[in-house]
Design an enzyme around this catalytic site. Structure first.
Site, PDB file in Angstrom:
ATOM      1  N   ASP A 186     -53.565 -31.284 -13.407  1.00 38.33           N
ATOM      2  CA  ASP A 186     -54.270 -32.023 -14.444  1.00 38.33           C
ATOM      3  C   ASP A 186     -55.237 -31.060 -15.136  1.00 38.33           C
ATOM      4  OD1 ASP A 186     -55.042 -34.299 -15.902  1.00 38.33           O
ATOM      5  OD2 ASP A 186     -56.772 -34.593 -14.600  1.00 38.33           O
TER       6      ASP A 186
ATOM      7  N   ASP B 273     -58.455 -32.118 -17.455  1.00 40.24           N
ATOM      8  CA  ASP B 273     -59.856 -32.550 -17.392  1.00 40.24           C
ATOM      9  C   ASP B 273     -60.228 -32.968 -15.976  1.00 40.24           C
ATOM     10  OD1 ASP B 273     -60.660 -32.364 -20.222  1.00 40.24           O
ATOM     11  OD2 ASP B 273     -59.109 -33.870 -20.514  1.00 40.24           O
TER      12      ASP B 273
ATOM     13  N   ASP C 193     -57.623 -34.949 -10.128  1.00 38.76           N
ATOM     14  CA  ASP C 193     -58.975 -35.388  -9.763  1.00 38.76           C
ATOM     15  C   ASP C 193     -59.062 -36.901  -9.660  1.00 38.76           C
ATOM     16  OD1 ASP C 193     -58.733 -35.629 -12.662  1.00 38.76           O
ATOM     17  OD2 ASP C 193     -60.867 -36.099 -12.655  1.00 38.76           O
TER      18      ASP C 193
END
Length: 257
Positions: free
Chosen positions: A11, A13, A207
């Site tokens: 990922d 961000d 995240d």
């Protein structure tokens, strides 16, 4: 580790960058992947920007990677539509990231009898465009959305995003969209195909438990959850599934490359 990791999905961000700044260890992680010649893709549900735009933004933060190493929900959506109805037509609500991806996939963008209405993210949703989408869907166009995220960040606070506008259209039409982006494992499978990788030897770094990890598990990937983004350590046990490993940050994964 139960198996060697030959390819990586990560990922963007919360894993590599946060508010325009590289997360410590992220530039070194990407450099390690490139030096080891590991197939990898950086994934994002953001459909606003083209890979060229995102490459420039990452470069500003100190992370250097080629355009071809970025896979957006807009690209995954365009790939999905091209597989479903090659050289079809679409009415698209979104920015250059979406319209460029559809165009490059051979799609005609039209307001007249399209095969699909494709909803993406934009900072300036037009009531006129949403009304047109509703009427086209009522007229028989199939409803596709790039991702289900209901809000997006801005300097002034949350903005309504694709999922929220999709809910408005669903309320008016009674038709729910097919979401291509995370947590649909379709996004990960299209990414694996893009780099000719196999799920058994690919890892996903994310995240968020509710998108990155669950989609990674459903796609059959090794999953790493980092603590530099949305999910907090105390949140992990609230979910009925678990990542393969929880680490402080992507810096902890460099040695595995």
């Amino acid at each position: 580790m139960t198996r060697p990791i030959e390819s990586w999905l990560t990922d963007m961000d919360g894993v590599l960058v946060h508010e325009g700044h590289a997360i410590p260890g992220a530039p070194e992680f990407i450099t390690a992947l490139r030096d080891a010649d590991r197939p990898f893709l950086v994934l994002t549900n953001n459909s606003i920007f083209t890979p060229r735009d995102l490459r420039a933004r990452l470069a500003t933060s100190g992370i250097d990677l080629p355009e071809k190493s970025i896979w957006t929900s807009a690209l995954a959506t365009a790939q999905f539509l091209s597989d479903q109805v090659p050289n079809g037509s679409a009415y698209a609500i979104g920015e250059a990231g979406l319209t460029t991806a559809l165009y490059e996939a051979g799609y005609t963008l039209t307001e007249s009898g399209p095969d699909y209405v494709v909803l993406g993210e934009t900072r300036t949703y037009s009531f006129e465009a949403i009304t047109k989408a509703i009427r086209l869907i009522q007229g028989g166009a199939r409803f596709i959305a790039t991702n289900p995220d209901t809000t997006g960040p801005s300097l002034d606070g949350p903005l309504p995003a694709t999922g929220a506008v999709a809910a408005l259209i669903t309320a008016a039409t009674g038709r729910k969209p097919y979401y291509v982006g995370k947590p649909n494992p379709m996004m990960f499978r299209s990414a694996l195909n893009r780099i000719d990788a196999h799920s058994e030897v690919t890892a996903m770094v994310g995240d968020r438990m509710d998108t990155d990890v669950v989609a990674g598990i459903e796609a059959g990937l090794e999953t790493f959850l980092v603590m530099t983004g949305s999910t907090r350590p105390e949140d992990v046990n609230k979910y009925p599934f678990r990542p393969s490993r929880v680490v402080d940050s992507v810096a902890n994964l460099i040695e595995l490359v």
